[in-house]
Design a protein around this motif. Structure first.
Motif, PDB file in Angstrom:
ATOM      1  N   ASP A 327       0.827  -1.239   0.011  1.00 44.36           N
ATOM      2  CA  ASP A 327      -0.230  -0.058  -0.116  1.00 44.36           C
ATOM      3  C   ASP A 327       0.725   1.232   0.049  1.00 44.36           C
ATOM      4  O   ASP A 327       1.941   1.274  -0.124  1.00 44.36           O
ATOM      5  CB  ASP A 327      -0.881   0.070   1.220  1.00 44.36           C
ATOM      6  N   PHE A 359       3.045   4.901  -7.515  1.00 39.87           N
ATOM      7  CA  PHE A 359       1.963   5.692  -6.996  1.00 39.87           C
ATOM      8  C   PHE A 359       1.988   6.996  -7.673  1.00 39.87           C
ATOM      9  O   PHE A 359       0.938   7.768  -7.810  1.00 39.87           O
ATOM     10  CB  PHE A 359       2.028   5.802  -5.302  1.00 39.87           C
ATOM     11  N   PRO A 362       0.304   6.513 -11.640  1.00 40.44           N
ATOM     12  CA  PRO A 362      -0.841   5.438 -11.909  1.00 40.44           C
ATOM     13  C   PRO A 362      -0.967   4.873 -13.301  1.00 40.44           C
ATOM     14  O   PRO A 362      -1.178   5.713 -14.050  1.00 40.44           O
ATOM     15  CB  PRO A 362      -2.026   6.098 -11.143  1.00 40.44           C
ATOM     16  N   THR A 384       0.494   0.622 -10.477  1.00 39.15           N
ATOM     17  CA  THR A 384      -0.417   0.577  -9.627  1.00 39.15           C
ATOM     18  C   THR A 384      -1.557  -0.311  -9.954  1.00 39.15           C
ATOM     19  O   THR A 384      -1.874  -0.536 -11.251  1.00 39.15           O
ATOM     20  CB  THR A 384      -1.073   2.090  -9.284  1.00 39.15           C
ATOM     21  N   ASP A 386      -6.088  -1.030  -8.720  1.00 37.51           N
ATOM     22  CA  ASP A 386      -7.318  -0.739  -7.747  1.00 37.51           C
ATOM     23  C   ASP A 386      -7.601  -1.884  -6.956  1.00 37.51           C
ATOM     24  O   ASP A 386      -7.561  -2.930  -7.337  1.00 37.51           O
ATOM     25  CB  ASP A 386      -8.232  -0.177  -8.431  1.00 37.51           C
ATOM     26  N   ARG A 390     -13.841  -1.186  -3.419  1.00 35.47           N
ATOM     27  CA  ARG A 390     -13.786   0.234  -2.644  1.00 35.47           C
ATOM     28  C   ARG A 390     -14.984   0.666  -2.026  1.00 35.47           C
ATOM     29  O   ARG A 390     -16.105   0.942  -2.801  1.00 35.47           O
ATOM     30  CB  ARG A 390     -13.350   1.220  -3.877  1.00 35.47           C
ATOM     31  N   SER A 396      -8.244   6.401  -0.916  1.00 37.17           N
ATOM     32  CA  SER A 396      -7.670   6.042  -2.028  1.00 37.17           C
ATOM     33  C   SER A 396      -7.692   4.387  -2.092  1.00 37.17           C
ATOM     34  O   SER A 396      -7.663   3.714  -1.159  1.00 37.17           O
ATOM     35  CB  SER A 396      -6.010   6.335  -1.765  1.00 37.17           C
ATOM     36  N   SER A 397      -8.038   3.876  -3.474  1.00 34.36           N
ATOM     37  CA  SER A 397      -8.291   2.500  -3.521  1.00 34.36           C
ATOM     38  C   SER A 397      -6.928   1.973  -4.006  1.00 34.36           C
ATOM     39  O   SER A 397      -7.062   0.815  -4.710  1.00 34.36           O
ATOM     40  CB  SER A 397      -9.561   2.282  -4.420  1.00 34.36           C
ATOM     41  N   GLN A 398      -5.765   2.658  -4.102  1.00 35.78           N
ATOM     42  CA  GLN A 398      -4.713   2.088  -5.084  1.00 35.78           C
ATOM     43  C   GLN A 398      -3.775   1.497  -4.122  1.00 35.78           C
ATOM     44  O   GLN A 398      -3.465   1.831  -3.079  1.00 35.78           O
ATOM     45  CB  GLN A 398      -3.942   3.149  -5.673  1.00 35.78           C
TER      46      GLN A 398
END
Length: 469
Positions: A327, A359, A362, A384, A386, A390, A396-398
């Motif tokens: 993450d 990050f 993306p 990155t 997802d 979510r 952030s969903s990354q």
């Protein structure tokens, strides 16, 4: 193949291989065409392993000679032990690196036991008020399962064969979701519904045993719905195989057994979505282009990346990739390897690896050739992704995926096109800062344990923690 001048003492690795195969010394000796006493000498490092024995190992057990004869060992390796003994608890011992190497080479089970005890210590430190309990429970289910899977090199041939057979009976990969839905209904009377996340209390999927209904969250993308359905089918279709594999693993408690059961069912689901033979052939034909493989098999980037770490079938091996998922804070939530890579077991990753920089760009694939302190070079790719679900649109969903392999395989990978592999730009990286031996690193975030700091108030260095070599 090792040089003739170098004597190879591989007793620990030979013993581990024999135990993984479920053989006693007499049985393995008979298969190798040597005496049990000679095998005993080899396992005790009283004799070097000859080229003839190595070739026989490769012929009988599909052993990769370069990996088997390389420095270090499977299981708990030298870097992991060094990381453990860098703990301040051992600061006064000053254990030299050559002694740690002796343990990993000559007593790999002892090294594994040390790692397990240290994992329990870390867990105890994090939860000091846990009360009296069985010490084995201090090794978290996640750590136990991860180590078990890696001990098998993230490859389970029985599941591969069963999943490939079932996938062949279902349909083409792009149509697999509907085929799995029909199989669940016709063979097991299970209905499948896509429902709002609130119905599942924001879980991604749930199976209602009483109504015989599989419910998938509407937040899931198409590829994740396919995977979820395949996972549920794997629980039914491969129940005897999964139970036998879990029983043989000898997990220490019920939560660990359940997590291992889930991990193996996930493995089977991926093997259904991406059947070994077709997937391995496509990976080679597409030169490991992840996006093309995603399109061909209706899978996500993470699913394809993970699958690439499992291509270890005898006679049909793919590139032995390793994979990490992190993450934005650098927490590692997934790591698998088809071949050795010096993961930091108790820390994060090196900040010089562009996995973290993904990050900032993306969706783009960032490549890098990195070199570990022992001189090994790896071709790596970072991008990155997802999260599958979510829940909060404000967050952030990354996540970031790191995928890599020994640089010798880079020419087979589309992402290496245009790079000068003969004279590459190489970035030195290391394990966790507390054990990294690199002296001139501007990214060092912690003083190296067991090293004498070389602080000179009249001079400032690029590293905040200069130390003596």
């Amino acid at each position: 193949m090792p040089s003739a001048e170098r004597k190879l003492f591989l007793g620990g690795r030979l013993r581990r291989l024999r135990r993984e195969l479920g053989l006693n010394q007499s049985a393995m000796a008979a298969e190798l065409g040597i005496s049990p006493s000679y095998l005993n000498h080899l396992e005790r490092n009283q004799r070097p392993v000859t080229a003839q024995v190595l070739l026989r190992l490769a012929e009988l057990y599909d052993v990769d000679l370069k990996t088997f004869a390389a420095e270090g060992s499977d299981g708990t390796g030298l870097d992991q032990l060094a990381e453990i003994f860098s703990d301040p608890l051992f600061a006064d011992l000053g254990i030299p690196r050559y002694e740690l190497l002796e343990v990993t080479d000559n007593a790999p089970s002892v090294a594994d036991a040390i790692a397990r005890l240290y994992a329990a210590l870390i867990e105890r430190r994090q939860h000091p008020d846990g009360g009296a309990q069985d010490e084995t429970s201090l090794v978290t289910p996640e750590a136990w399962v991860r180590d078990h899977i890696q001990a098998q090199r993230n490859y389970f041939p029985y599941l591969e064969e069963a999943a490939e057979t079932l996938a062949g009976a279902l349909s083409e990969p792009a149509l697999l979701f509907e085929a799995v839905r029909r199989r669940l209904q016709e063979a097991y009377g299970i209905g499948l519904r896509v429902v709002p996340p609130e119905v599942l209390d924001f879980a991604s999927q749930a199976y209602d045993v009483h109504r015989k209904r599989l419910m998938l969250s509407s937040l899931l993308r198409a590829e994740s719905r396919s995977f979820g359905a395949a996972y549920q089918l794997a629980l039914f279709e491969f129940a005897p195989i999964l139970k036998r594999m879990v029983d043989m693993a000898g997990a220490p408690d019920t939560p660990t057994r359940r997590l291992l059961h889930m991990a193996l069912a996930n493995y089977a689901a991926a093997a259904m979505l991406m059947p070994y033979g077709r997937f391995a052939a496509a990976a080679e034909a597409q030169r490991y282009d992840v996006d093309r493989l995603c399109a061909e098999f209706g899978a996500s980037v993470e699913q394809v990346s993970h699958r690439l770490t499992t291509l270890a079938r005898a006679g049909a091996r793919g590139i032995p990739f390793f994979m990490l998922r992190v993450d934005a804070a650098g927490n590692i939530s997934k790591r698998f390897a088809g071949e050795s890579f010096p993961f930091s077991r108790f820390g994060g990753t090196c900040p010089r690896w562009n996995l973290h920089a993904a990050f900032q760009t993306p969706g783009r694939v960032a490549t890098q050739i990195v070199e570990t302190p022992d001189g090994q070079r790896f071709f790596t790719m970072a991008r990155t992704i997802d999260r599958a679900v979510r829940l909060d649109p404000r967050e952030s969903s990354q996540l970031a995926i790191g995928l890599g392999c020994d640089v010798k395989h880079a020419a087979r990978i589309v992402y290496a096109d245009g790079q000068d592999l003969a004279k590459p730009l190489v970035t030195p990286i290391g394990p966790a800062c507390t054990i990294c031996p690199r002296m001139r690193c501007p990214q060092r975030a912690a003083a190296p344990a067991g090293r004498t700091l070389a602080i000179n108030e009249l001079q400032k260095t690029i590293s905040p923690y200069p130390f003596l070599g």
